[in-house]
Design an enzyme around this catalytic site. Sequence first.
Site, PDB file in Angstrom:
ATOM      1  CG  ASP A  36      29.210  -3.708 -10.912  1.00 48.21           C
ATOM      2  OD1 ASP A  36      28.821  -4.355 -11.898  1.00 48.21           O
ATOM      3  OD2 ASP A  36      30.112  -4.095 -10.149  1.00 48.21           O
TER       4      ASP A  36
ATOM      5  CG  HIS B  13      25.287  -0.785 -14.104  1.00 50.80           C
ATOM      6  ND1 HIS B  13      25.060  -1.683 -15.119  1.00 50.80           N
ATOM      7  CD2 HIS B  13      25.871  -1.501 -13.107  1.00 50.80           C
ATOM      8  CE1 HIS B  13      25.459  -2.889 -14.746  1.00 50.80           C
ATOM      9  NE2 HIS B  13      25.969  -2.794 -13.528  1.00 50.80           N
TER      10      HIS B  13
ATOM     11  CG  ASN C 272      28.501  -8.406 -17.311  1.00 54.41           C
ATOM     12  OD1 ASN C 272      28.870  -7.663 -16.401  1.00 54.41           O
ATOM     13  ND2 ASN C 272      27.264  -8.863 -17.380  1.00 54.41           N
ATOM     14  CG  HIS C 273      26.053  -4.508 -18.140  1.00 53.48           C
ATOM     15  ND1 HIS C 273      24.743  -4.277 -18.494  1.00 53.48           N
ATOM     16  CD2 HIS C 273      25.994  -5.455 -17.175  1.00 53.48           C
ATOM     17  CE1 HIS C 273      23.938  -5.033 -17.782  1.00 53.48           C
ATOM     18  NE2 HIS C 273      24.669  -5.760 -16.962  1.00 53.48           N
TER      19      HIS C 273
ATOM     20  CG  HIS D 216      29.254  -9.601 -12.516  1.00 52.87           C
ATOM     21  ND1 HIS D 216      28.588  -9.037 -13.577  1.00 52.87           N
ATOM     22  CD2 HIS D 216      28.690 -10.817 -12.318  1.00 52.87           C
ATOM     23  CE1 HIS D 216      27.670  -9.884 -14.018  1.00 52.87           C
ATOM     24  NE2 HIS D 216      27.709 -10.964 -13.267  1.00 52.87           N
TER      25      HIS D 216
ATOM     26  CG  HIS E 148      24.645  -5.020  -9.128  1.00 53.47           C
ATOM     27  ND1 HIS E 148      23.745  -4.233  -9.820  1.00 53.47           N
ATOM     28  CD2 HIS E 148      25.675  -5.252  -9.977  1.00 53.47           C
ATOM     29  CE1 HIS E 148      24.221  -4.010 -11.031  1.00 53.47           C
ATOM     30  NE2 HIS E 148      25.388  -4.627 -11.158  1.00 53.47           N
TER      31      HIS E 148
END
Length: 630
Positions: free
Chosen positions: A17, A19, A125-126, A242, A244
């Site tokens: 994650d 991001h 999923n992002h 997923h 955080h």
Amino acid sequence: MAPLPLSNIFRILVATDNHLGYAEKDPERGNDSFTTFKEILELAVKQNVDFILLGGDLFHDNKPSMQCQVKCMDLLKAYTFSDKSVEFEFVSDPAENFPHLKDPMVNFHNPNLNVGIPVFSIHGNHDDPVGLGHVSALDVLSTAGLVNYFGRANNLKEVNISPLLLVKGQVKLALYGLSAIKDERLFRLFKEERVQMLRPREYPDDWYNVLVLHQNHTERPPSNYIPEEFLDSFLDLVIWGHEHECKIIPRESKNQYFLMQPGSSVATSLCEAEAVEKHVALVEINAENCIKPTALKLKTVRPFMFQTVFLCEHVPRDPGATDQDRAALVEEFLETTVRRMIADSQQKLTGHPEQPTKPLIRLRVEYEDERDMVNTVRFGHRFDREVANAEEILLFRKARKTEKDSKEGVDKEAMDAVFNDDVSETKVEDLVRQYFQELSEESSQHLQLMTERGLAHAVTKFVEKDDRDAVADIFKYQVERTMACLSVLDGVDEDNFEEHLDGLRAERKARRDHDTREVEEAAAVLEAVDRHSGGQRDADDEVTVSNVSSDEDAVPAVPRGRGRPRGSRGARAPRAPRGARGRAAPVVQSSLSWSSRSLNTSSSASSAQNKRPRQNSGIRKGAVFDDDSD
């Protein structure tokens, strides 16, 4: 014990994650994700790892901007390409591991690339595949030879996970990847025995089995998460992406595999879980199939302070004060609290030259009177030069009252608690479930005959399918079921009726498969043919009870319909015996040695609803934990 040579130790840097590109248009926070990702790559070089393992959501958007992709590619090229040789072998079939690639190949086998530290990644999923050709941003990186993108399921009706087989000296590593799939779909596939983890045909027990996946881990009823029990028992380490919140210290699951949740490397929401210190993990695996995880603290993360205050405790209401005087007192208290949080955030500064110094501040304010709320944007302007999220400092939430109104109807306090946060992405059944969870213990709104999941499923049918009889039919079915259970009990009368009813409800909730059974029974009732055709039940369909044991509910027959029948995963096909090789040992706080100890073991046959305890004993795979922030 003499130290093991590095030729017989896998060294893996684990992160999830990242991001990249989160808030990239924000002039203050736009570079945060890239700064920390750079630090992660620098740690990989410093720790001399064999490869980097990413657990999904490398990008924040599934269509990242050109600038975001270029920054990511520049960083990967700068830190993972070098003259350093790759010290392990890739021995599995690349066509099986990378079926989505035009030219299946790990990037360090490409003669045109000088890869020093391979990167293996699943999608989250992002950054999942979208658009024409169903392409993911990771496909772009894979085509450029920067990452090895694996774990993608092309067939969502039958998921077969083929491991990447990696060998270093005497260490054999089977790396399984499961990229993000919609949780409800994957939950159903597990229940229907349509998820299979393939194992090497020869000597399957010689491999250390690691799974990296990207799914909801925290329970989100009724099936919007993946229970730990669904995962195969032969696994040794599961890396869960997923979620955080950083839970970097591995713990042992009910299935006796290690479970690690690295968490995110950048805060993407201002919640309490994101305020936990962020780490990545260095995982070492030796020839004895022991692991040694080491927590590496990230020093470039922006400081984040989170606090909850109750106005009624800090600013008591004075009946003689005007609203204007009260508002001034509230604002003064809030400003003082925020300034104290800003001062405390200095303790989270690590001294790293690239760490942002302006903190993120989130103050959650529990209030009882709407007149105590202040304009959050105007309030935040006071701290424009001191914090990175000036307009989002305050979050007002209606406080729960200790005494409830006994009048019938919707509990306003519980309803306010449900809708305090953004519910635009929340499902109807989740809202119903949360409402009943928010009720106080003394509330008269708790369900007596119906179940929360059954009612939630019926309300969803009413809202989404305009099924106007859904709630009534579920109510009728569950009343019949409850009365059937009570009818076989001795000594039930008007005086002790509620006591027996509470006992039945507690017994149902205590079952491990309670949630699943309630949802499946509700689905079967609402999908029944006689409901949709407007038919009536025959006399043969009346509720009958026979042979009801003391440990099983008497349940009225559910009319046969179009819904999926109830079932369980059942037993898998028998696998090769594990022999003397055992399972993972509990983590202990130590940094001196590798360790292992004995514990009961069993074969890898498993069930999603009922994992049996392991039998007999063998040598378990061991681990020690070293918390190293250097």
